[in-house]
Write an enzyme that holds these catalytic residues in place. Structure first.
Site, short mmCIF file in Angstrom:
data_model
loop_
_atom_site.label_atom_id
_atom_site.label_comp_id
_atom_site.label_asym_id
_atom_site.label_seq_id
_atom_site.Cartn_x
_atom_site.Cartn_y
_atom_site.Cartn_z
N SER A 49 4.41 9.62 -6.30
CA SER A 49 5.39 8.64 -5.83
C SER A 49 6.19 8.14 -7.03
O SER A 49 5.61 7.68 -8.01
CB SER A 49 4.72 7.42 -5.21
OG SER A 49 3.98 7.78 -4.08
N ARG A 103 -0.52 -1.26 -7.20
CA ARG A 103 -0.08 -0.42 -8.32
C ARG A 103 0.12 -1.23 -9.61
O ARG A 103 1.04 -0.98 -10.38
CB ARG A 103 1.24 0.31 -7.98
CG ARG A 103 1.15 1.34 -6.88
CD ARG A 103 0.21 2.49 -7.26
NE ARG A 103 0.32 3.59 -6.31
CZ ARG A 103 -0.31 3.63 -5.14
NH1 ARG A 103 -1.11 2.64 -4.77
NH2 ARG A 103 -0.17 4.67 -4.34
N GLU A 117 7.69 3.25 -9.96
CA GLU A 117 6.26 3.10 -10.15
C GLU A 117 5.88 3.80 -11.46
O GLU A 117 4.89 3.48 -12.09
CB GLU A 117 5.59 3.78 -8.95
CG GLU A 117 4.16 3.50 -8.72
CD GLU A 117 3.39 4.75 -8.49
OE1 GLU A 117 3.03 5.41 -9.47
OE2 GLU A 117 3.13 5.07 -7.32
N1 EPU Z 1 8.10 8.40 5.31
C1 EPU Z 1 9.31 8.89 5.73
N2 EPU Z 1 9.92 9.84 4.97
C2 EPU Z 1 9.38 10.31 3.84
C3 EPU Z 1 8.16 9.79 3.40
C4 EPU Z 1 7.53 8.83 4.16
O1 EPU Z 1 9.83 8.50 6.77
O2 EPU Z 1 10.01 11.19 3.23
C5 EPU Z 1 7.39 7.42 6.16
C6 EPU Z 1 6.18 8.08 6.83
O3 EPU Z 1 6.52 8.65 8.04
C7 EPU Z 1 5.24 6.93 7.03
C8 EPU Z 1 5.54 6.03 5.85
O4 EPU Z 1 6.83 6.41 5.37
O5 EPU Z 1 5.51 6.23 8.20
C9 EPU Z 1 4.51 6.10 4.77
O6 EPU Z 1 4.43 7.41 4.25
P1 EPU Z 1 3.12 8.01 3.56
O7 EPU Z 1 1.96 7.82 4.43
O8 EPU Z 1 3.42 9.39 3.11
O9 EPU Z 1 2.85 7.07 2.33
P2 EPU Z 1 3.81 6.42 1.26
O10 EPU Z 1 3.92 4.97 1.52
O11 EPU Z 1 5.07 7.19 1.14
C10 EPU Z 1 1.81 5.79 -0.33
C11 EPU Z 1 1.47 5.91 -1.77
C12 EPU Z 1 0.97 7.30 -2.11
C13 EPU Z 1 -0.24 7.58 -1.25
C14 EPU Z 1 0.15 7.45 0.22
C15 EPU Z 1 -1.03 7.62 1.14
C16 EPU Z 1 2.91 4.34 -2.94
C17 EPU Z 1 4.06 4.16 -3.86
N3 EPU Z 1 2.62 5.59 -2.60
O12 EPU Z 1 2.93 6.64 -0.09
O13 EPU Z 1 0.57 7.31 -3.47
O14 EPU Z 1 -0.75 8.88 -1.49
O15 EPU Z 1 0.69 6.12 0.46
O16 EPU Z 1 -1.84 6.49 1.10
O17 EPU Z 1 2.28 3.35 -2.56
C18 EPU Z 1 1.31 7.80 -5.68
O18 EPU Z 1 1.18 6.59 -5.93
O19 EPU Z 1 1.72 8.61 -6.56
C19 EPU Z 1 1.07 8.27 -4.33
C20 EPU Z 1 1.29 9.54 -3.99
#
Ligand code: EPU
Length: 352
Positions: A237, A163, A348
Site C-alpha cells: 500500500s 500504521r 504510508e
Molecule cells: N478497493 C477498491 N479498489 C481498489 C482497492 C480497494 O474499490 O483498487 C476497495 C475494496 O473493494 C474494499 C476496500 O477498498 O471495499 C478495501 O480494500 P482492501 O480490502 O483491499 O484493503 P485496503 O484498505 O486497500 C488495507 C491495508 C493492506 C492490507 C489490507 C487487508 C492499508 C493502507 N492497507 O488495504 O495493507 O493488506 O487492508 O487487510 O491500510 C500494506 O500496508 O502495505 C498493505 C498491503
C-alpha cells in the site's frame, strides 16, 4: 563496512540508489561496537531492514546504511495457554508467521505473507485482515543510535496506532529495533470477519477453517491482489486509508452511495484510499497497457511506473524508472483524489 553500494536489491521498488557507506549487522552487539567506536558519528544514518516500505528519491544516499540482518527465533516462555517468542530483527516476517502457525500458535496468522523483516514490523505497526502487530507484541529491544545504550520498549510505550508507532513519530531515527517479543496463544478464536476471507473460504469449500487453512487463505488472497515484489517493484500500500469527519462522510455518501467505509471508535470514518483512487483518474490517458482512456487511475501506467491493476492503493515500478517518477505519480493521484472527493490522502511509505 563497504562503500558505494547500490541499494537496488535492498528496496522492493527496485530503484537504483547508491549508499556512500554500508554496514551489515549480524548481531546486536556489532551495532553497539560500531556506535561506541564513533563510526556513525556526524553521518546521516539509514537503518534498512527488508526495504519494503521505502522510496529512494535520490540517486545517492550521502550517509551510512545500517542493514539489519541478525537472526534467531527462540521460545523464551512456555505456559499452559501461551508462549512468548523472542525474534531477532533480521528474521523474515512471512517465514516467522509460517513457523508460528505450523506450531499451532495463534496471534499473527492474519499477518501472513506481509513482505518485510521482523525489526521493521513495529515501526509502522503492520496490519491486515483485522489484525495488527500490536495485538501480539509484548516488547522490543532497541539500541540508541547516538549512545549505543539498549532500551526495552513495552507495548504501551510504543504508542501504536494505525500504521504508526513512536519509532515513526517522536523517536524517529533515534533507535534501532534489534529484537521483538511476541505473545502467542495456544488456542484462540480465528478472526474471519474481514472483507473477503469468508467468501474465499466458502468458495473453496472450507466451512470451519483450521489455523493453517486461515493462514493459507490469507496468503492466497494477498497473492491475488498484491504484486509479487520479485516480479514487479512496489512497496505494498503506498497510501494510508484516510480517516474523515462524519459530516464530510455523510455528504460524500449521498453522492457516492457505494463508497466502502469503516466506522472508527472516535466517531470518525475510515475510507479505503484504493476505492478513492479507482474512482478518479488522470487528465491525460495512459500510454501503457492499463485501462487506457478511462477516467480511473487503476491500471494506469507509463513505461516505467503505474498503479497496480488489481489494487489501486499500490504504486508499481515496471523497471527503468526513478524514485522521482513515483513521487510525481503519487502527487498527481493525491491532487486528483483531493479535487474529486475533498480528501488529501497521505503516503504510508517512507521517502528517503
Ligand atoms: N478497493 C477498491 N479498489 C481498489 C482497492 C480497494 O474499490 O483498487 C476497495 C475494496 O473493494 C474494499 C476496500 O477498498 O471495499 C478495501 O480494500 P482492501 O480490502 O483491499 O484493503 P485496503 O484498505 O486497500 C488495507 C491495508 C493492506 C492490507 C489490507 C487487508 C492499508 C493502507 N492497507 O488495504 O495493507 O493488506 O487492508 O487487510 O491500510 C500494506 O500496508 O502495505 C498493505 C498491503
Amino acid at each position: 563496512m563497504k562503500t558505494n553500494v547500490n541499494l537496488k536489491t535492498y528496496n522492493s521498488f527496485g530503484f537504483d540508489a547508491v549508499a556512500k557507506e554500508f554496514v551489515e549487522i549480524n548481531d546486536a552487539n556489532e551495532l553497539q561496537t560500531l556506535i561506541r567506536r564513533g563510526q556513525l558519528k556526524n553521518k546521516e544514518v539509514l537503518v534498512l531492514s527488508g526495504g519494503n516500505n521505502i522510496l529512494f528519491t535520490k540517486e545517492v544516499f550521502d550517509g551510512i546504511v545500517v542493514f539489519m540482518n541478525n537472526k534467531g527465533i527462540k521460545r523464551i516462555v512456555d505456559e499452559d495457554n501461551h508462549a512468548v517468542f523472542r525474534v531477532q530483527a533480521g528474521e523474515d516476517w512471512p517465514e516467522f508467521v509460517k513457523q508460528i502457525v505450523a506450531k499451532g500458535l495463534h496471534g499473527v496468522e492474519n499477518l501472513a505473507n506481509i513482505p518485510g523483516k521482523v525489526g521493521a514490523a513495529p515501526v509502522q505497526n503492520i496490519g491486515a485482515y483485522g489484525m495488527e502487530l500490536k495485538d501480539s507484541f509484548v516488547q522490543c529491544e532497541a539500541i540508541h543510535l547516538e549512545t549505543g545504550k539498549k532500551r526495552t520498549f513495552v507495548n504501551k510505550e510504543c504508542l501504536f496506532g494505525y500504521r504508526s508507532s513512536i519509532f515513526k513519530g517522536m523517536l524517529r531515527g533515534q533507535y534501532v529495533i534489534t529484537s521483538v517479543d511476541f505473545l502467542l496463544k495456544k488456542d484462540a478464536p480465528l478472526n474471519l470477519e474481514y472483507g473477503n476471507i469468508k467468501a474465499y473460504l466458502e468458495q473453496n469449500g472450507i466451512k470451519d477453517p483450521t489455523l493453517q487453512q486461515l493462514h493459507d487463505a490469507i496468503c492466497a488472497i494477498r497473492d491475488a491482489k498484491l504484486p509479487d515484489v520479485k516480479q514487479i517493484g512496489s512497496a505494498g500500500s503506498f497510501f494510508k486509508n484516510p480517516v474523515i469527519e462524519r459530516a464530510q462522510f455523510e455528504t460524500l455518501l449521498k453522492e457516492y452511495p457505494t463508497m466502502p467505509h469503516y466506522d472508527e471508535p472516535n466517531g470518525k470514518v475510515k475510507v479505503p484510499a484504493g476505492w478513492l483512487i479507482e474512482h478518479c483518474g488522470p487528465s491525460t490517458p495512459s500510454t501503457g497497457s492499463g485501462t487506457a482512456g478511462t477516467a480511473s487511475w487503476k491500471g494506469w501506467r507509463n513505461e516505467q511506473v503505474g498503479v497496480y491493476d488489481k489494487q489501486a492503493l499500490v504504486l508499481v515500478h515496471y523497471g527503468g524508472g526513478k524514485g522521482e517518477d513515483i513521487v510525481e505519480l503519487a502527487q498527481k493521484i493525491q491532487d486528483s483524489v483531493e479535487e474529486k472527493f475533498g480528501i488529501r490522502i497521505s503516503p504510508e511509505v517512507n521517502f528517503v
